[in-house]
Design a protein around this motif. Sequence first.
Motif, PDB file in Angstrom:
ATOM      1  N   PRO A 185      -1.787  15.678 -31.839  1.00 35.48           N
ATOM      2  CA  PRO A 185      -1.308  16.779 -32.705  1.00 35.48           C
ATOM      3  C   PRO A 185      -0.654  17.923 -31.936  1.00 35.48           C
ATOM      4  CG  PRO A 185      -3.505  16.089 -33.366  1.00 35.48           C
ATOM      5  CD  PRO A 185      -3.175  15.305 -32.132  1.00 35.48           C
ATOM      6  N   GLU A 186      -1.257  18.307 -30.807  1.00 32.75           N
ATOM      7  CA  GLU A 186      -0.726  19.473 -30.087  1.00 32.75           C
ATOM      8  C   GLU A 186       0.609  19.170 -29.380  1.00 32.75           C
ATOM      9  OE1 GLU A 186      -3.621  17.361 -27.313  1.00 32.75           O
ATOM     10  OE2 GLU A 186      -3.532  17.884 -29.454  1.00 32.75           O
ATOM     11  N   GLN A 187       0.999  17.898 -29.348  1.00 38.12           N
ATOM     12  CA  GLN A 187       2.291  17.513 -28.753  1.00 38.12           C
ATOM     13  C   GLN A 187       3.384  17.382 -29.809  1.00 38.12           C
ATOM     14  OE1 GLN A 187       0.777  13.773 -27.162  1.00 38.12           O
ATOM     15  NE2 GLN A 187       1.037  14.541 -25.088  1.00 38.12           N
ATOM     16  N   ALA A 188       3.038  17.720 -31.046  1.00 36.04           N
ATOM     17  CA  ALA A 188       3.972  17.477 -32.150  1.00 36.04           C
ATOM     18  C   ALA A 188       4.235  18.749 -32.948  1.00 36.04           C
ATOM     19  CB  ALA A 188       3.401  16.402 -33.080  1.00 36.04           C
ATOM     20  N   ALA A 189       5.435  18.831 -33.520  1.00 34.77           N
ATOM     21  CA  ALA A 189       5.775  19.936 -34.421  1.00 34.77           C
ATOM     22  C   ALA A 189       6.457  19.361 -35.651  1.00 34.77           C
ATOM     23  CB  ALA A 189       6.694  20.937 -33.732  1.00 34.77           C
ATOM     24  N   HIS A 190       6.141  19.953 -36.802  1.00 33.82           N
ATOM     25  CA  HIS A 190       6.743  19.540 -38.063  1.00 33.82           C
ATOM     26  C   HIS A 190       7.672  20.648 -38.548  1.00 33.82           C
ATOM     27  CE1 HIS A 190       7.104  17.571 -41.968  1.00 33.82           C
ATOM     28  NE2 HIS A 190       6.769  18.701 -42.563  1.00 33.82           N
ATOM     29  N   ILE A 191       8.827  20.236 -39.090  1.00 34.62           N
ATOM     30  CA  ILE A 191       9.819  21.191 -39.582  1.00 34.62           C
ATOM     31  C   ILE A 191      10.037  20.946 -41.074  1.00 34.62           C
ATOM     32  CG2 ILE A 191      12.215  21.985 -39.426  1.00 34.62           C
ATOM     33  CD1 ILE A 191      10.932  20.105 -36.481  1.00 34.62           C
ATOM     34  N   GLY A 192       9.883  22.000 -41.884  1.00 31.74           N
ATOM     35  CA  GLY A 192      10.082  21.846 -43.322  1.00 31.74           C
ATOM     36  C   GLY A 192      10.295  23.182 -43.993  1.00 31.74           C
TER      37      GLY A 192
END
Length: 238
Positions: free
Chosen positions: A182-189
């Motif tokens: 999770p800490e290596q990922a980012a979500h864009i919305g």
Amino acid sequence: AMLRLRLLTWDVKDTLLRLRQPVGQSYAAEARAHGLQVQPEALGRSFREVYGAQSRRFPNYGHGQGLSSRQWWLDVVKQSFRLSGVQDEAALTKLAEKLYRDYCSSDNWETLPGAAETLSRCRQLGFRMGIVSNFDSRLEAILSQCNLRHHFEFVLTSEAAGFAKPDGRIFEQALRLGGARPEQAAHIGDDYSRDYRAARAAGMHSFLLRAAGQGEGPEVPPEHVLPTLSHLLARIEK
């Protein structure tokens, strides 16, 4: 503060793609082609009412309730026209089938400003990329038609996942597909609760696409807000 990101996940509707015209206008134009006169405004109102009711009664396109997403949508379209005064059932069936197909095409969708360039740049920078969208199985075709599909390693829809955002389990599936913690990922919305807050609740980073002067929503740290997609690169440059 370097974020050390490996994976970027993206919402689609109103983040990467948007409808070229309001639903009521598209539906009314299709009705005219079938010789039926229906007011676009009335149709738009009917659609919003029917879509809301159907979403409450059969969440996530009727997943687990014996409905296919195709049937779910055909019902929504027919019911929207019935509510707007169209009685002819044969015409309704034809209209619904045609509109269900038409929303697969780039005739109805356009890319948001900066989307294609930003996605290309993110790939050049070596990020793994995926889609996490509350959408039905047509999404692969829509992304291909709009020439965005090749940017992504996976396309995870709520229909395929069996869970819709803000349910954290759709993000967990995306992290497995993208091979990231999770800490290596980012979500864009563009949606505060379904995108921004839900991804953070799943332990990910997230960025909220919020155009300047777009109604004041809940407070978000300014460094998490994207006035346009092009602003993302300055936030994540490795």
